[in-house]
Scaffold this motif. Structure first.
Motif, PDB file in Angstrom:
ATOM      1  N   ALA A  88      13.664 -61.115 -78.080  1.00  0.00           N
ATOM      2  CA  ALA A  88      12.343 -59.715 -77.111  1.00  0.00           C
ATOM      3  C   ALA A  88      11.989 -58.853 -78.592  1.00  0.00           C
ATOM      4  O   ALA A  88      10.831 -59.111 -78.276  1.00  0.00           O
ATOM      5  N   LEU A  89      12.948 -59.196 -79.924  1.00  0.00           N
ATOM      6  CA  LEU A  89      12.631 -58.401 -80.877  1.00  0.00           C
ATOM      7  C   LEU A  89      11.896 -58.970 -81.533  1.00  0.00           C
ATOM      8  O   LEU A  89      10.668 -58.420 -82.268  1.00  0.00           O
ATOM      9  N   VAL A  90      11.688 -60.395 -81.839  1.00  0.00           N
ATOM     10  CA  VAL A  90      10.661 -61.373 -81.775  1.00  0.00           C
ATOM     11  C   VAL A  90       8.754 -61.641 -82.117  1.00  0.00           C
ATOM     12  O   VAL A  90       7.704 -60.453 -82.335  1.00  0.00           O
ATOM     13  N   ARG A  91       9.320 -60.948 -80.739  1.00  0.00           N
ATOM     14  CA  ARG A  91       7.992 -60.576 -79.371  1.00  0.00           C
ATOM     15  C   ARG A  91       7.906 -58.922 -80.254  1.00  0.00           C
ATOM     16  O   ARG A  91       6.215 -58.591 -79.490  1.00  0.00           O
ATOM     17  N   GLU A  92       8.420 -58.353 -79.608  1.00  0.00           N
ATOM     18  CA  GLU A  92       8.466 -57.235 -79.711  1.00  0.00           C
ATOM     19  C   GLU A  92       7.365 -56.810 -81.792  1.00  0.00           C
ATOM     20  O   GLU A  92       6.627 -56.140 -81.647  1.00  0.00           O
TER      21      GLU A  92
END
Length: 873
Positions: free
Chosen positions: A397-401
């Motif tokens: 999720a952090l990568v997507r953000e």
């Protein structure tokens, strides 16, 4: 030169370490035993460049490095030492600065420049040629009012300077400039035929051959007029008058083929392909034969003269068609080796039809790095990190953000251009004519975010099944959680990407998207997420997956089998100039995975001891967590080195500060904390007590991965200085000067020393150098055992701690054995044994002989790792 590939040694060249300085190191490298000196770029770059990737003139050797004469001396000396040269080249981009004459010519003459096609400038159709340059310290109008834009004369030619930057004033503006000195002069504004025509051509929407010829005729006349004005002094007077009148200066600047903007608009207005987000580096159109020839002429001359044995290709993912580029380069270098700087995700593989010899070794580094992490303690490390920092641990999720944030800021102009191109293609078809522009833009952004690899390699006529699968999966991932997006937008993108044949517009859209995707991933993951997700920072390495702690022996053997079968000549790296941390820093930090309880206790104790260093300000637990791991890995380290690293890390994280918008108050808070930590004796004492039992196990693991690198299928690569213990952090820390005098002294000491002798001097790094020299010599003496025909075979231990011993056989005559998780074992191997193939085996480091099943005490009793050679072979 010999042509044998025993090992490579990377040297970072710059004005402080020139080709002549590197030449003096060659005897030492020959004694170490490598076959190839691996040079950073040597072509002319921006003056005082520390890396050479900002090439300004690809036709000559850098003057900062000593020029052509120094290159000739270096080649001659390398030959005398029987060393070949592996050269780093930069086909993707060049410097976008005044020091690049090609770029300066484009800014001067726009589409009429002979170099206009060299650069990847993304023009709007049916619009006059303009390059949007976003380099001003303030908004354009404010810079104008502040007097920051200054016209100056260089060799009789006017330029506009803004602090360290300078841009040429083109012929179309010379008439207005000269008119400032004499409003009644014949060249006033557009009254002169010459300047009137140049002004008209400045606004032309096309630059065909007729327009080009006409432009250069008028420019030649204008050049004479300008020279005459310079000789008479009128030009100097005109410059002074225009400089004193902001309105006139603005009018002159509006007659350029470029438009100046404030730096904050770079992501929104830049209309040329950059290297990632670096406005000072412009993409080169190497796919055009003329451009390839011009940018590679000097390198091809080196090849023709037999001066280099291989090329390292920097950032090939930025190229429009990497496969075609590799083929052309292979034609130029049929007998040398080609290595590419390619970032591969965990299970991603190189394209099988690329005519190259492998990667520069980031993929190997990612695997061997994880051998020293205990994946059984992942949950404990996750809990410690989350509890201390309060940060979520959903890495995906952090990568997507972060990738999405990068798209909407750093690359918003690029994404908008691609969205318009996709919409144009959609509107050319009746079935997709009414796709929502907003939905299509959003769908494209989400697919880019969801792409699980750096890029795909689709061309007009070629679609590999793996690229089809990867893109389709990215679309499926993007669809999830996107009910508000019209499914037809996703369907259109899948249909477009997977078409058997692409027309010109479709190919152009996909090619440009494929060039943008790796930049989004690099900036979103390597240069942002890696500084936000600090659970175990030894995981956060270029080419690695920060979410993965540890690797099974089976998975590692599987990867080495793949290298042996498909890429047996690939480079194998453990440290590089791109590293976030050196190999020795990482092996020490990775030990935390074996002692999570001790790490947790120390963490909370240190937080109490250093609390006063926050000076009643709100603590940043994320920065604090990173600082403690950094100190563990790099200790002893000076306060200034530590602060410079923390400043870079905080800005890269882009949470409370950034390179683009520095938060000085926050940064002073972090600096004050770092200073306070170093001034807290109780903390320093506790830190050193914690680190002391980690030093030896970290060094043993470093020896283990170095041995694996030298025996596994491929060519071992050594980054400058890492043949001794090296506790460096991310650049510029890992570009510090290397003490080659010390290394030369130590290499002389190595001769005749036994394992016991070198282990008596752990702190100097002698064990690492001694082992490296012995194994490189073995690679040269027993070349057949390291050939592409020498297969890789895992060996499996037996007993209670079989997982703590990693062993493999190379061909019939070599076995490498290394321990894992030695802190957990604490010397108690129990009944663990390594069954050896039939025969007698001699330990290359200790001369001990072994038969049948051998205990770890027999393998590692006199040296921490073992290399066994079949007796009599």
């Amino acid at each position: 030169m010999s042509g044998e590939w025993i090992g490579s040694y990377r040297l970072q060249l710059h004005a402080g370490f020139t080709l002549d300085a590197a030449r003096r190191v060659l005897p030492y490298l020959a004694q170490l035993g490598v076959s190839h000196v691996y040079l950073s770029p040597v072509l002319q770059a921006t003056p005082a460049s520390r890396h050479g990737y900002d090439v300004t003139d690809p036709t000559r050797i850098s003057q900062d490095l000593g020029g052509e004469a120094a290159w000739a001396r270096f080649v001659e000396s390398a030959r005398a030492q029987r060393l070949d040269i592996l050269l780093d080249i930069v086909p993707n981009h060049m410097s976008a600065s005044r020091h690049n004459p090609w770029w300066d010519d484009v800014l001067t003459h726009g589409p009429f420049s002979e170099f206009a096609s060299c650069f990847d400038i993304r023009r709007k159709a049916h619009q006059p040629f303009r390059v949007h340059v976003c380099s001003l310290a303030h908004a354009y109008g404010e810079s104008l009012e502040r007097g920051e834009l200054v016209i100056e004369l260089e060799d009789g030619r006017p330029r506009v300077r803004h602090f360290e930057n300078s841009w040429p004033l083109g012929p179309a503006s010379w008439g207005m400039l000269l008119a400032a000195d004499d409003p009644d002069h014949a060249v006033r504004g557009g009254c002169s035929t010459c300047f009137g025509e140049l002004d008209r051509l400045h606004s032309a929407k096309r630059a065909g051959e007729c327009e080009r010829e006409h432009y250069w005729r008028q420019a030649a006349v204008a050049k004479e007029m300008l020279a005459d004005a310079h000789r008479s002094g009128r030009l100097r007077n005109a410059v002074d008058r225009v400089q004193a009148d902001a309105q006139q200066l603005d009018a002159v600047l509006q007659r350029q083929f470029y438009v100046l903007h404030g730096w904050r608009l770079a992501g929104e207005l830049t209309n040329y392909r950059r290297f990632f987000d670096v406005a000072a580096l412009i993409g080169v159109r190497t796919e055009l034969p003329r451009v390839f020839s011009a940018t590679h002429a000097r390198v091809e001359a080196m090849i023709a003269q037999g001066q280099i044995g291989g090329l390292r290709i920097d950032h090939p993912d930025g190229l429009r068609d990497p496969r075609a580029y590799f083929r052309r380069l292979r034609d130029a270098l049929p007998n040398g080796r080609l290595y590419i700087e390619k970032i591969l995700e965990n299970d991603e593989r190189l394209e099988a039809d690329w005519p190259i010899d492998g990667t520069v070794g980031y993929d190997f580094l990612a695997k061997v790095n994880r051998l020293w992490m205990d994946d059984q303690r992942t949950d404990a490390l996750t809990a410690i990190y989350s509890d201390f920092t309060g940060h979520p641990v959903n890495f995906a999720a952090l990568v997507r953000e972060k990738k999405r944030s990068i798209i909407e800021t750093t690359f918003s102009a690029d994404h908008d251009r691609l969205s318009r191109a996709a919409l144009g293609i959609a509107r050319s078809r009746s079935r997709t004519r009414d796709l929502s522009p907003r939905h299509l833009r959003e769908a494209l952004a989400r697919v880019t975010v969801g792409l699980p690899v750096y890029r795909t390699y689709r061309t007009a006529e070629t679609l590999h099944e793996e690229d089809r699968r990867v893109f389709t999966e990215a679309v499926q991932s993007a669809r999830i959680g996107s009910p508000e997006i019209d499914a037809a937008a996703f369907d259109f993108l899948v249909e477009l990407f997977t078409k058997p044949h692409l027309d010109e517009h479709e190919e152009d859209f996909i090619a440009q998207w494929q060039q943008l995707a790796p930049a989004v991933t690099a900036k979103g993951v390597e240069d942002t997420t890696f500084y936000c997700f600090d659970r175990l920072v030894s995981c956060n390495e270029v080419g690695s997956q920060a979410s993965l702690i540890g690797i099974s022996a089976e998975k590692f053997h599987e990867f080495c089998h793949y290298l042996s079968d498909r890429w047996p000549n690939s480079l194998l790296a453990t440290s590089t100039h791109d590293n976030k941390r050196s190999e020795d820093v990482r092996t020490r930090i990775s030990l935390l995975s074996e002692i999570p309880d001790r790490w947790s206790e120390a963490l909370h104790l240190w937080s109490q001891l250093t609390a006063p260093a926050w000076k009643n300000r709100t603590p940043d637990r994320h920065a604090e967590y990173l600082l403690y791991q950094t100190l563990i890995g790099a200790w002893p380290i000076t306060r200034e080195r530590c602060w410079q690293y923390m400043l870079k890390a905080c800005r890269e994280a882009k949470i409370r500060t950034s390179w683009y918008e520095p938060n000085t108050g926050y940064e002073e808070n972090i600096r004050g904390f770092v200073d306070g930590v170093f001034r807290t004796p109780a903390f320093i004492s506790s830190l050193e007590a914690f680190i002391e039992p980690l030093i030896l196990p970290g060094r043993v693991n470093s020896l283990g991965q170095t041995l694996i690198k030298m025996i596994a299928p491929g060519v071992p690569d050594f980054y400058q200085g890492t043949e001794l213990w090296d506790l460096s952090l991310v650049d510029p820390d890992n570009r510090r000067a290397v003490d080659f005098e010390l290394r030369s002294e130590l290499i002389r000491r190595c001769r005749g020393l036994t394992a016991a002798d070198v282990l008596a001097d752990w702190d100097s790094g002698l064990p690492k150098m001694w082992m490296t020299r012995r194994v490189l010599a073995l690679r040269r003496e027993r070349a057949a055992d390291f050939s592409t025909h020498s297969s890789y075979q895992p060996l499996v231990a037996q007993g209670a701690h079989l997982g703590n011993l990693l062993a493999f056989r190379r061909g019939e005559n070599l076995i490498a054995v290394v321990p894992r998780f030695s802190m957990t074992l604490n010397g108690d191997w129990g009944d663990t044994r390594l069954p050896l193939p039939r025969g007698t085996w001699r330990n290359h480091f200790t001369e001990a002989t072994l038969h049948d099943a051998s205990a770890p005490a027999e393998l590692f009793g006199s040296f921490p790792v073992a290399l066994l050679i079949r007796a009599g072979a």
